[in-house]
Scaffold this motif. Sequence first.
Motif, short mmCIF file in Angstrom:
data_model
loop_
_atom_site.label_atom_id
_atom_site.label_comp_id
_atom_site.label_asym_id
_atom_site.label_seq_id
_atom_site.Cartn_x
_atom_site.Cartn_y
_atom_site.Cartn_z
N ALA A 44 13.06 7.92 -7.42
CA ALA A 44 12.54 7.84 -8.78
C ALA A 44 11.01 7.77 -8.77
CB ALA A 44 13.12 6.63 -9.50
N ALA A 45 10.45 6.99 -7.85
CA ALA A 45 8.99 6.90 -7.74
C ALA A 45 8.39 8.25 -7.36
CB ALA A 45 8.62 5.84 -6.71
N LEU A 46 9.05 8.95 -6.43
CA LEU A 46 8.56 10.26 -6.02
C LEU A 46 8.61 11.25 -7.18
CD1 LEU A 46 7.61 12.27 -3.89
CD2 LEU A 46 10.00 12.55 -3.18
N VAL A 47 9.69 11.23 -7.95
CA VAL A 47 9.80 12.14 -9.09
C VAL A 47 8.70 11.85 -10.12
CG1 VAL A 47 11.24 12.75 -11.08
CG2 VAL A 47 12.27 12.53 -8.81
N LEU A 48 8.44 10.58 -10.37
CA LEU A 48 7.40 10.21 -11.33
C LEU A 48 6.03 10.71 -10.86
CD1 LEU A 48 6.49 8.64 -13.87
CD2 LEU A 48 6.22 6.62 -12.39
N VAL A 49 5.73 10.54 -9.59
CA VAL A 49 4.44 10.99 -9.05
C VAL A 49 4.33 12.51 -9.11
CG1 VAL A 49 3.00 11.08 -6.98
CG2 VAL A 49 4.18 8.96 -7.59
N ILE A 92 0.79 -1.22 0.00
CA ILE A 92 0.00 0.00 0.00
C ILE A 92 0.83 1.27 0.00
CG2 ILE A 92 -0.23 0.30 2.50
CD1 ILE A 92 -3.13 1.08 2.05
N LEU A 93 2.07 1.23 0.50
CA LEU A 93 2.81 2.48 0.63
C LEU A 93 2.99 3.21 -0.70
CD1 LEU A 93 5.58 3.45 3.00
CD2 LEU A 93 5.99 3.84 0.57
N PRO A 94 3.41 2.55 -1.79
CA PRO A 94 3.49 3.28 -3.06
C PRO A 94 2.14 3.83 -3.49
CG PRO A 94 4.71 1.22 -3.18
CD PRO A 94 3.90 1.16 -1.93
N GLY A 95 1.06 3.08 -3.19
CA GLY A 95 -0.27 3.57 -3.54
C GLY A 95 -0.67 4.80 -2.75
N VAL A 96 -0.38 4.80 -1.46
CA VAL A 96 -0.69 5.97 -0.64
C VAL A 96 0.18 7.15 -1.05
CG1 VAL A 96 -0.65 6.89 1.72
CG2 VAL A 96 -1.52 4.60 1.30
N LEU A 97 1.40 6.88 -1.48
CA LEU A 97 2.25 7.94 -2.02
C LEU A 97 1.56 8.62 -3.19
CD1 LEU A 97 5.00 9.43 -2.45
CD2 LEU A 97 5.69 7.47 -3.84
#
Length: 276
Positions: free
Chosen positions: A165-170, A84-89
């Motif tokens: 990288a995930a944060l930059v994409l979001v 869930i953490l990437p989803g909540v991000l």
Amino acid sequence: MSAAASRDTDTLAVRRAIAATARPPRPGALSAALTFGWRGMLKVRHVPEQLLDVTVTPVMFLLLFTYLFGGSVAGSTSEYLNYILPGVLVMSVLFTTVYSGVALNTDLTTGVVDRFRSLPIWRPAPLLGALLGDTVRYVIAGTVIIVLGVVLGYRPDGGALGAVAALVLVVVFSFGLSWVFSVLGLLLRSPNAVLNAGFTGIFPLTFLSNVFVQPGTLPGPLEAFVQVNPISVLATASRSLMAGNPDWVSIAVSLGVAAALAAVFLPLTTRLYVRH
């Protein structure tokens, strides 16, 4: 000397001083936009409560869903936290984009935009600057989620590089989405109307995605919708980056959707803003 003569003398002195001073250069488009972005940061410094939606709310969502549903959905809170953490991000940062339209509508309805129009600057600079300033809020919201996840025991296989990288994409996707809510901010009549309309649209798309559950557990028609939901694709791309196994198709689709949103709504927002 009479008071009127004194005022005239002072006025002449001021005019002479102005005439003797070189006219400052007209600010460039980028300089003006960055200045208005800094204005957004100063507003946060003077009213720290504006950061509640990017600090307290993400924490509440992550704790609530992890410890309330983790055991029943994934068998344990630790397993569910990894999912869930990437989803909540994704969810937390996307929710923050609604406030871009709210802030723009507030400036519009309080007359601040009229004052900006009197300045010798590139006309869309206040608009672009405000959205650039909002990206800082997106970074804060995402950072809060990642740091809290690490505190709770989340360890991304992709390491710090994958998390960044995930944060930059979001954040890139959110910047594209923020232009949609900017259009709402220019079309609706009050900040509350923008807030209600924004969340009315973003809430169903977020909860009808793979942020919280695997699509395979859903009924057929709902699963089909979830699979093509851009928020699901973004969540999948974020999970893959944080897991150290990038899903390049999902990443490309997410970037493509962000570019398409910006290509459609950026010119529309700019045209509406100039008209106002």
